[in-house]
Structure formats: C-alpha cells, structure tokens
Design a protein around this motif. Structure first.
Motif, PDB file in Angstrom:
ATOM      1  N   LYS A 229      -7.275   1.860  -6.260  1.00 25.11           N
ATOM      2  CA  LYS A 229      -6.946   3.279  -6.097  1.00 25.11           C
ATOM      3  C   LYS A 229      -7.909   3.914  -5.099  1.00 25.11           C
ATOM      4  CE  LYS A 229      -4.782   5.721  -8.585  1.00 25.11           C
ATOM      5  NZ  LYS A 229      -3.402   6.271  -8.687  1.00 25.11           N
TER       6      LYS A 229
ATOM      7  N   GLN B 184     -11.700   0.915  -7.088  1.00 31.52           N
ATOM      8  CA  GLN B 184     -11.443   2.170  -6.384  1.00 31.52           C
ATOM      9  C   GLN B 184     -12.350   2.247  -5.161  1.00 31.52           C
ATOM     10  OE1 GLN B 184     -12.254   5.523  -8.977  1.00 31.52           O
ATOM     11  NE2 GLN B 184     -14.256   4.730  -9.592  1.00 31.52           N
TER      12      GLN B 184
ATOM     13  N   TYR C  62      -2.693   4.113  -3.259  1.00 34.06           N
ATOM     14  CA  TYR C  62      -3.203   2.929  -3.928  1.00 34.06           C
ATOM     15  C   TYR C  62      -2.506   1.702  -3.360  1.00 34.06           C
ATOM     16  CZ  TYR C  62       0.840   4.257  -6.863  1.00 34.06           C
ATOM     17  OH  TYR C  62       2.074   4.662  -7.315  1.00 34.06           O
TER      18      TYR C  62
ATOM     19  N   GLU D  74       2.168   7.030 -11.492  1.00 37.24           N
ATOM     20  CA  GLU D  74       0.780   6.649 -11.231  1.00 37.24           C
ATOM     21  C   GLU D  74       0.037   6.295 -12.514  1.00 37.24           C
ATOM     22  OE1 GLU D  74       1.976   7.675  -7.417  1.00 37.24           O
ATOM     23  OE2 GLU D  74       1.998   9.166  -9.006  1.00 37.24           O
TER      24      GLU D  74
ATOM     25  N   ILE E  51      -8.318   1.072   1.000  1.00 35.93           N
ATOM     26  CA  ILE E  51      -7.823   0.535  -0.271  1.00 35.93           C
ATOM     27  C   ILE E  51      -7.224  -0.861  -0.117  1.00 35.93           C
ATOM     28  CG2 ILE E  51      -7.506   2.773  -1.354  1.00 35.93           C
ATOM     29  CD1 ILE E  51      -4.591   2.720  -0.637  1.00 35.93           C
TER      30      ILE E  51
ATOM     31  N   CYS F 132       0.847  -1.190   0.000  1.00 36.06           N
ATOM     32  CA  CYS F 132       0.000   0.000   0.000  1.00 36.06           C
ATOM     33  C   CYS F 132       0.879   1.234   0.000  1.00 36.06           C
ATOM     34  CB  CYS F 132      -0.906  -0.020   1.228  1.00 36.06           C
ATOM     35  SG  CYS F 132      -1.912   1.465   1.468  1.00 36.06           S
TER      36      CYS F 132
END
Length: 323
Positions: free
Chosen positions: A156, A245, A208, A227, A142, A125
């Motif tokens: 994300k 997400q 993310y 990213e 996440i 993470c």
C-alpha cells in the motif's frame, strides 16, 4: 500496538527513495516480472490525462521500461475521460466490454476485479484517476518491493493527505492526515478486529500493488469496501509479513461531500461485518437527510452488498491465462 506490528513497521515500511529507479529496472530485468498499471476512472477528464502522461514519460521509456502496460478502466464516464486517457497514451477499456456474460454493477471494486481479465502483468498496480499534481513515484514506490523482495505480496502507498479548502488551500498544519472515513471508521475497525493491520497509515488508499497470483485468489467487494476487503483478506491469505507500505509523499485529489462519505462509511462497515461473521446485514440500506423546501427530506440508498468471487474461479480468466 502489538509487538508484532511494531516489528512489522520497522521491517516492512519504506520510503520510495529507498529503491532508486535504476535498481528497480535491473530487478525487473533479472526476474522477468511484468507490471500492469490500472486506473479505474469515472468522469475524471480533468486529471486522468496528466496521470497517464506522467507514467508514460517516466516509467515506460527505453531507459526506464518499468511499466509494461497502462490501462484505464472506464466505468461509465459521461465526460471525455476515455478520449483524454487515450490521447495521453493509455489503453482504454470500458467496464461493460469485460466479461459481458456477467452484468456489471456500479462501483470501483467491480472495475478493479474486471481489470484482472484485461491485463497481463505479474504485478498489478492500482492508481486512482482523480489525483492532482501526480508523481510517477506513486507507481514506482509501491511496485518496488514486489520487484526486489520475493517475500512481499501486497504493498500500500502511504502519504500526507492534506484537506484543502477554498481555492485549493491546505486546511491547517498537517491537513487531513488519514482521511475522514479512515479515521472515523476504518482505523477503529482495524484496530479493534484486525490489530495486525493497525500499522497501515492509509488502509483505504486507492494506490496499491500486488502480485497477480494473490489478487486472483481474493474476492472483490464491488463498491467502496474494496480497499478494506482486499487488505483484510490479503492478511488472512498470505500473512502480515507479506504485506508492506511505502511512503510516496503527498496525495492531492478531489474530496467528496459529507453524504458521499456517509455512503462510503456504511459500505466499509458492511465489508468489515461480512468478514467478521460471514453473514448479512439485516437491513443493508442507509438513510441520510437533505434539507428541502419544507424541512429535512430523507434519502435512502442501498449499501453495497455484492462481492465478486476470486478471479481464479472465472472460466474466461482461466482460459485467458492458459492461452
């Protein structure tokens, strides 16, 4: 928007509250998965300590053992970032101490790539170290889908991103929802060239999480393009249904000036261009202007043009994983 993306939004977009902590802890216990949190940091002494302290207090206790290791990867800070992070309870590793046979390049992506060598979690993470008013929900939110859904590989964060002016006051109703570079560069690129990714609210967000087994197979742009590069490459590697997400609330952080945003935009465009053509820019440089005593002065800087190969191909990584 593609019908495929509309279906994806309904099936792969969640709120952090959808998975309470007790459910995540139980899922972690049942699966045996381990979780590493990495904070890439460069001169973040004002914020890194509070982030580390929150993660340790909320997610690294006997009652909530969600995070197994918390690493701050210092990419050359000149302030007290390393000292503050260590005092708050993080393991601090300097970028140049990781894989020393390959000279380090400046850039966030370089630090994220090297972090795979000094962490061991099955789930990794990433969290930016400049966040203010940080909530550990950024991590648990996440990480949650990766612990509870074996088909999810990359998650994300999405959030409100208020543009603050003056003494930290939000500018206007709704503020700066996606970020200037996101709205002016990344979102148009994704919608035009990778429309399957059009449903991501914050495609350039620095928060993310992903399975190590995926990250170690992806190349890492060394700079601002990391990213976008990881998101696009994850799509091509595992497919849209493996991406997700999670809404984690509000993200507040230090905003960059216009020139820094210009350099970021150029690097992101270059990252997209490489993935579209797997070629090279004719002139990977960006000229910007500053007003001097005698008028405008041009300043030319290099656009990030380096990418690190998938970590799975690095001998030191293979040796560490086999040990």
């Amino acid at each position: 928007m593609l019908e495929e993306v509309e279906r994806w939004l309904a099936a792969r977009s969640w709120a952090a509250a959808d998975r309470p902590l007790e459910r995540l802890v139980e899922a972690k216990r049942q699966t045996g998965r381990t979780v590493s949190v990495v904070l890439p940091a460069l001169d973040e002494e004002a914020t890194v300590g509070a982030i580390v302290a929150a993660i340790r207090a909320d997610l690294m206790t006997g009652e909530v053992p969600l995070v197994d290791e918390l690493v701050v990867l210092d990419s050359g800070s000149t302030d007290r970032t390393a000292e503050v992070a260590a005092a708050a309870g993080a393991r601090v590793v300097h970028r140049d101490a990781v894989l020393p046979r390959i000279p380090a390049l400046p850039g966030k992506g370089e630090v994220l790539w090297r972090s795979l060598l000094v962490t061991g979690g099955d789930i990794v993470c990433f969290v930016d170290a400049d966040l203010r008013e940080f909530s550990s929900t950024f991590v648990s939110g996440i990480v949650g889908p990766l612990l509870t859904d074996p088909e999810v590989e990359f998650v994300k964060a999405m959030y409100d991103r208020p543009l603050e002016t003056g003494a930290g006051r939000a500018a206007g109703a709704g503020g700066e929802q996606g970020g200037r570079v996101t709205e002016l560069v990344a979102r148009p690129l994704l919608n035009l060239h990778w429309p399957q990714l059009a449903g991501f609210v914050q495609p350039l967000g620095g928060e993310y999480a992903a399975r190590r087994s995926l990250l170690e197979r992806l190349p890492f742009p060394v700079g601002y393009g990391v990213e976008l590069g990881l998101l696009v490459d994850a799509l091509h590697t595992v497919g849209l249904d493996a991406l997700a997400q999670v809404d984690v609330g509000v993200r507040r952080h230090r905003h960059q000036d216009g020139q820094a945003l210009g350099r970021m935009a150029a690097a992101i465009y270059r990252t997209a261009q490489l993935r579209l053509a797997r070629g090279h820019l004719v002139r990977p440089r960006l000229t910007q202007f500053e007003r001097g005593e005698d008028g405008f002065v041009p300043r030319t800087t290099a656009v990030d043009t380096e990418e690190r190969p998938p970590m799975a191909g690095i001998p030191e990584y293979a040796e560490r994983r086999a040990a």
